[in-house]
Design a protein around this motif. Structure first.
Motif, PDB file in Angstrom:
ATOM      1  N   VAL A 275       4.028  -4.363   1.540  1.00  0.00           N
ATOM      2  CA  VAL A 275       3.437  -4.530   2.868  1.00  0.00           C
ATOM      3  C   VAL A 275       2.905  -5.949   3.039  1.00  0.00           C
ATOM      4  O   VAL A 275       3.109  -6.589   4.069  1.00  0.00           O
ATOM      5  CB  VAL A 275       2.298  -3.503   3.071  1.00  0.00           C
TER       6      VAL A 275
ATOM      7  N   GLU B 144       5.731  -8.494   3.413  1.00  0.00           N
ATOM      8  CA  GLU B 144       6.457  -8.380   4.670  1.00  0.00           C
ATOM      9  C   GLU B 144       5.863  -9.356   5.683  1.00  0.00           C
ATOM     10  O   GLU B 144       6.527  -9.796   6.610  1.00  0.00           O
ATOM     11  CB  GLU B 144       6.347  -6.952   5.216  1.00  0.00           C
ATOM     12  N   GLN B 145       4.567  -9.648   5.525  1.00  0.00           N
ATOM     13  CA  GLN B 145       3.880 -10.508   6.496  1.00  0.00           C
ATOM     14  C   GLN B 145       3.907 -11.976   6.107  1.00  0.00           C
ATOM     15  O   GLN B 145       3.912 -12.836   6.962  1.00  0.00           O
ATOM     16  CB  GLN B 145       2.413 -10.062   6.643  1.00  0.00           C
TER      17      GLN B 145
ATOM     18  N   TRP C 124      -6.081 -10.099   2.090  1.00  0.00           N
ATOM     19  CA  TRP C 124      -5.652 -10.446   3.446  1.00  0.00           C
ATOM     20  C   TRP C 124      -6.367 -11.685   3.967  1.00  0.00           C
ATOM     21  O   TRP C 124      -5.776 -12.470   4.708  1.00  0.00           O
ATOM     22  CB  TRP C 124      -5.863  -9.272   4.399  1.00  0.00           C
TER      23      TRP C 124
ATOM     24  N   VAL D 178      -2.490 -13.828  10.547  1.00  0.00           N
ATOM     25  CA  VAL D 178      -1.410 -12.975  10.063  1.00  0.00           C
ATOM     26  C   VAL D 178      -1.400 -11.752  10.956  1.00  0.00           C
ATOM     27  O   VAL D 178      -2.420 -11.061  11.079  1.00  0.00           O
ATOM     28  CB  VAL D 178      -1.633 -12.571   8.593  1.00  0.00           C
TER      29      VAL D 178
ATOM     30  N   PHE E  56      -4.652   6.005   1.467  1.00  0.00           N
ATOM     31  CA  PHE E  56      -4.629   4.613   1.012  1.00  0.00           C
ATOM     32  C   PHE E  56      -3.507   3.837   1.701  1.00  0.00           C
ATOM     33  O   PHE E  56      -3.709   2.737   2.200  1.00  0.00           O
ATOM     34  CB  PHE E  56      -4.452   4.591  -0.508  1.00  0.00           C
ATOM     35  N   LEU E  57      -2.318   4.464   1.766  1.00  0.00           N
ATOM     36  CA  LEU E  57      -1.160   3.744   2.300  1.00  0.00           C
ATOM     37  C   LEU E  57      -1.148   3.694   3.821  1.00  0.00           C
ATOM     38  O   LEU E  57      -0.844   2.670   4.415  1.00  0.00           O
ATOM     39  CB  LEU E  57       0.130   4.412   1.824  1.00  0.00           C
TER      40      LEU E  57
ATOM     41  N   VAL F  17      -4.540  -0.285   2.866  1.00  0.00           N
ATOM     42  CA  VAL F  17      -3.681  -1.300   2.258  1.00  0.00           C
ATOM     43  C   VAL F  17      -3.442  -2.430   3.263  1.00  0.00           C
ATOM     44  O   VAL F  17      -3.301  -3.590   2.885  1.00  0.00           O
ATOM     45  CB  VAL F  17      -2.370  -0.656   1.752  1.00  0.00           C
TER      46      VAL F  17
ATOM     47  N   VAL G 209      -1.624  -2.104  12.409  1.00  0.00           N
ATOM     48  CA  VAL G 209      -0.756  -3.001  13.173  1.00  0.00           C
ATOM     49  C   VAL G 209       0.076  -3.905  12.275  1.00  0.00           C
ATOM     50  O   VAL G 209       1.082  -4.457  12.710  1.00  0.00           O
ATOM     51  CB  VAL G 209      -1.577  -3.877  14.152  1.00  0.00           C
ATOM     52  N   LEU G 210      -0.330  -4.048  11.002  1.00  0.00           N
ATOM     53  CA  LEU G 210       0.405  -4.936  10.108  1.00  0.00           C
ATOM     54  C   LEU G 210       1.436  -4.216   9.251  1.00  0.00           C
ATOM     55  O   LEU G 210       2.198  -4.864   8.541  1.00  0.00           O
ATOM     56  CB  LEU G 210      -0.575  -5.663   9.175  1.00  0.00           C
ATOM     57  N   LEU G 211       1.461  -2.878   9.318  1.00  0.00           N
ATOM     58  CA  LEU G 211       2.428  -2.158   8.503  1.00  0.00           C
ATOM     59  C   LEU G 211       3.831  -2.439   9.036  1.00  0.00           C
ATOM     60  O   LEU G 211       4.028  -2.563  10.239  1.00  0.00           O
ATOM     61  CB  LEU G 211       2.143  -0.647   8.554  1.00  0.00           C
ATOM     62  N   PRO G 212       4.835  -2.529   8.120  1.00  0.00           N
ATOM     63  CA  PRO G 212       6.199  -2.749   8.572  1.00  0.00           C
ATOM     64  C   PRO G 212       6.677  -1.585   9.446  1.00  0.00           C
ATOM     65  O   PRO G 212       6.288  -0.428   9.200  1.00  0.00           O
ATOM     66  CB  PRO G 212       7.002  -2.804   7.275  1.00  0.00           C
TER      67      PRO G 212
ATOM     68  N   MET H 234       6.907   2.291   8.733  1.00  0.00           N
ATOM     69  CA  MET H 234       5.666   2.785   8.141  1.00  0.00           C
ATOM     70  C   MET H 234       4.574   2.899   9.205  1.00  0.00           C
ATOM     71  O   MET H 234       3.781   3.836   9.196  1.00  0.00           O
ATOM     72  CB  MET H 234       5.210   1.817   7.053  1.00  0.00           C
TER      73      MET H 234
END
Lengths: 263, 263
Positions: free
Chosen positions: A45, A48-49, B42, B51, B184-185, B190, B194-197, B200
């Motif tokens: 994850v 990916e960013q 992050w 990001v 968690f996922l 994690v 909004v940042l999950l691919p 997902m």
């Protein structure tokens, strides 16, 4: 020789014990899979960013994760199962069952460190080494006898260091039987799943010198990136040696304080 | 229902938990670490830029709020309910003239107070050092309160119905570890949702886990467009009702099936 034979029988008894509970195998497999999947997805994850994180790219970070998983597996193989029987509210020190351990005609520290084994941790070890293998092949570096050997040495040093830390915590239990030293350490140890280099400088310093988890995962991974030189290896080896000696002293001092429980 | 008895139980549990607060402070410390790792990861990734539309300071704010929300909604009772059913101690609770849910609720309330006594000051100190950036509009703050309550209720009842599976299988703990991994996922730990691919993020939006932790944080931070906000609140409420219904259903048929074990 005698001690090796003892370890053999400890491991055999533990394996027989575990095989009696077959459903445990599946639960253990599920937990290994969850551990692996959350670890890998966590790294995926992130990358990916972004392309790199403080100079660490995806394969290098995965290599650290592979070492982290392998170190955790080796710890779960015998160090934690053995030392954990001393600690906690139902541990031997609190309940006084430590009497029986003391009475056996074998060195106490040896018994406390090797008596319980968790063979299913070998699955985690295979998964961890698998992640490391994939990461290193992604990096484009090849496995030479030299890199494999220095990795093995660095991993042995890392495990010695980790053992020393956990042994100190086991020893401190004699002063404060209810304190959750390992819980605190486990929390901090999770930080080792990412390269120490991505943390703020003050935290890097803390994670290298105060709680040397940086050495535990970063140094073995460096065996494959070619960043590991002999002086680093010797230096961390000496550090681990001193740590083990100090830890044994603390543990032995602790054992002398033990006064059993109740009457 | 027996509100007076329930209230007495809540007061008693709270008093007894406060006595052992150092133990619970350590637990709270351990739970803080995983979000803290991702805070550092992050915010390093963002550096001086953004990001996924979030700046370094916003990541810090997101994760500091997440630490608080996570501990406010974490339902640790769910682990103990399964144990009570397995070892037969549920008898005691069934015999009392009030619903055993009061038992869980009283530990919930005691726990939240004790954990916050540790976590809130620590988060405040971290905020001073790590300089979060966030503006909380009045509307978002007002929406945050119901979304936090819904998140708590959803996580509590969801975990409770999973724990009640202990009436049928002795291995219900495995479902709870699975749930923890999914939270968690997909729950925003994690990475913010909004940042999950792509795929997902879709799964996270549909499944209940995001609504247990991440969603209230997103609401307070104001990072959701209004149509996403409305969809989220409806989905959260829907999952909450579903979790409560499952709890009631499993409780009714499970308790009838219950045969106490042991003496």
């Amino acid at each position: 020789m005698y001690h090796l034979r003892l370890i053999g029988s400890f491991a055999k008894i533990s394996a027989q014990n575990e095989m009696a509970y077959r459903a445990n195998f599946w639960i253990s497999l599920l937990n290994s899979a969850l551990n692996l999947v959350t670890g890998i997805l966590g790294v995926w994850v992130l990358f990916e960013q972004i392309e790199t994180l403080n100079g660490w790219d995806l394969p290098a970070t995965l290599a650290i994760l592979g070492v982290y998983l392998s170190v955790g597996a080796l710890r779960g193989l015998f160090i934690s199962p053995s030392l954990d029987t001393l600690t906690g509210m139902d541990g031997e020190v609190w309940t006084g069952k430590f009497d029986f351990t003391l009475l056996k005609p074998v060195d106490v520290q040896f018994q406390a460190s090797f008596r319980h084994w968790h063979p299913l941790a070998l699955i985690d070890l295979a998964l961890g080494l698998g992640v490391l293998y994939l990461a290193v092949s992604q990096m484009g570096s090849s496995f030479t006898a030299g890199s494999l050997l220095s990795f093995a040495v660095a991993l042995a040093i890392a495990m010695t260091l980790l053992y020393a830390i956990l042994l100190v915590f086991a020893g401190l239990v004699f002063w404060s039987p209810g304190f959750l030293f390992t819980w605190v350490f486990d929390g901090i140890f999770q930080m080792a799943r990412y390269p120490v280099g991505i943390y703020p400088t003050w935290l890097q310093w803390l994670l290298t010198w105060l709680v040397p988890i940086g050495i535990i995962t970063t140094v073995p991974a460096e065996a494959f990136t070619g960043n590991l030189n002999l002086s680093m290896l010797v230096g961390s080896g000496l550090f681990a040696l001193v740590a083990v000696i100090c830890a044994s002293l603390v543990f032995r001092l602790g054992v002398r304080r033990y006064a059993s429980a109740s009457s | 229902m027996n509100p007076r008895g329930g209230w007495a139980l809540i007061k008693r549990t709270w008093a007894s938990w406060m006595q052992h607060r150092s133990f619970f402070f350590l637990l709270a410390f351990g739970w803080m670490i995983p979000p803290l790792i991702y805070l550092f990861v992050w915010s390093t990734a963002a550096g001086g830029e953004t990001v996924g539309g979030l700046t370094r300071g916003e990541f810090v704010a997101y994760y500091l709020i997440l630490i608080l929300v996570n501990q406010l909604t974490y339902a640790q009772t769910n682990w103990t309910v399964g144990d009570l059913i397995r070892d037969g101690s549920m008898n005691v609770w069934l015999l009392r003239p009030m619903s055993p849910i009061y038992n869980a609720l009283s530990t919930e309330i005691a726990g939240k107070v004790v954990y916050m006594l540790f976590t809130a000051p620590v988060a405040l100190v971290l905020a001073i050092f790590l300089r979060p950036e966030a503006t909380f509009s009045l509307g978002n703050t007002l929406l945050f309160i119901p979304s936090l309550l819904f998140a708590w209720a959803l996580r509590f009842f969801w975990g409770y119905w999973l724990a009640l599976l202990a009436y049928w299988t002795t291995r219900a703990q495995a479902f709870l570890s699975l749930q923890d991994s999914l939270i968690f996922l997909l729950g925003g730990q994690v990475a913010p949702m909004v940042l999950l691919p792509g795929s997902m993020a879709w799964i996270a939006r549909l499944l209940p886990f995001r609504y247990m932790v991440g969603f209230p944080v997103e609401v307070l931070m104001g990072i959701l467009p209004s149509d996403e906000l409305v969809f989220g609140l409806i989905a959260q409420a829907g999952w909450m009702v579903m979790a409560m219904a499952l709890y009631l259903f499993l409780w009714c048929i499970g308790t009838r099936r219950y045969e106490a074990v042991g003496g």
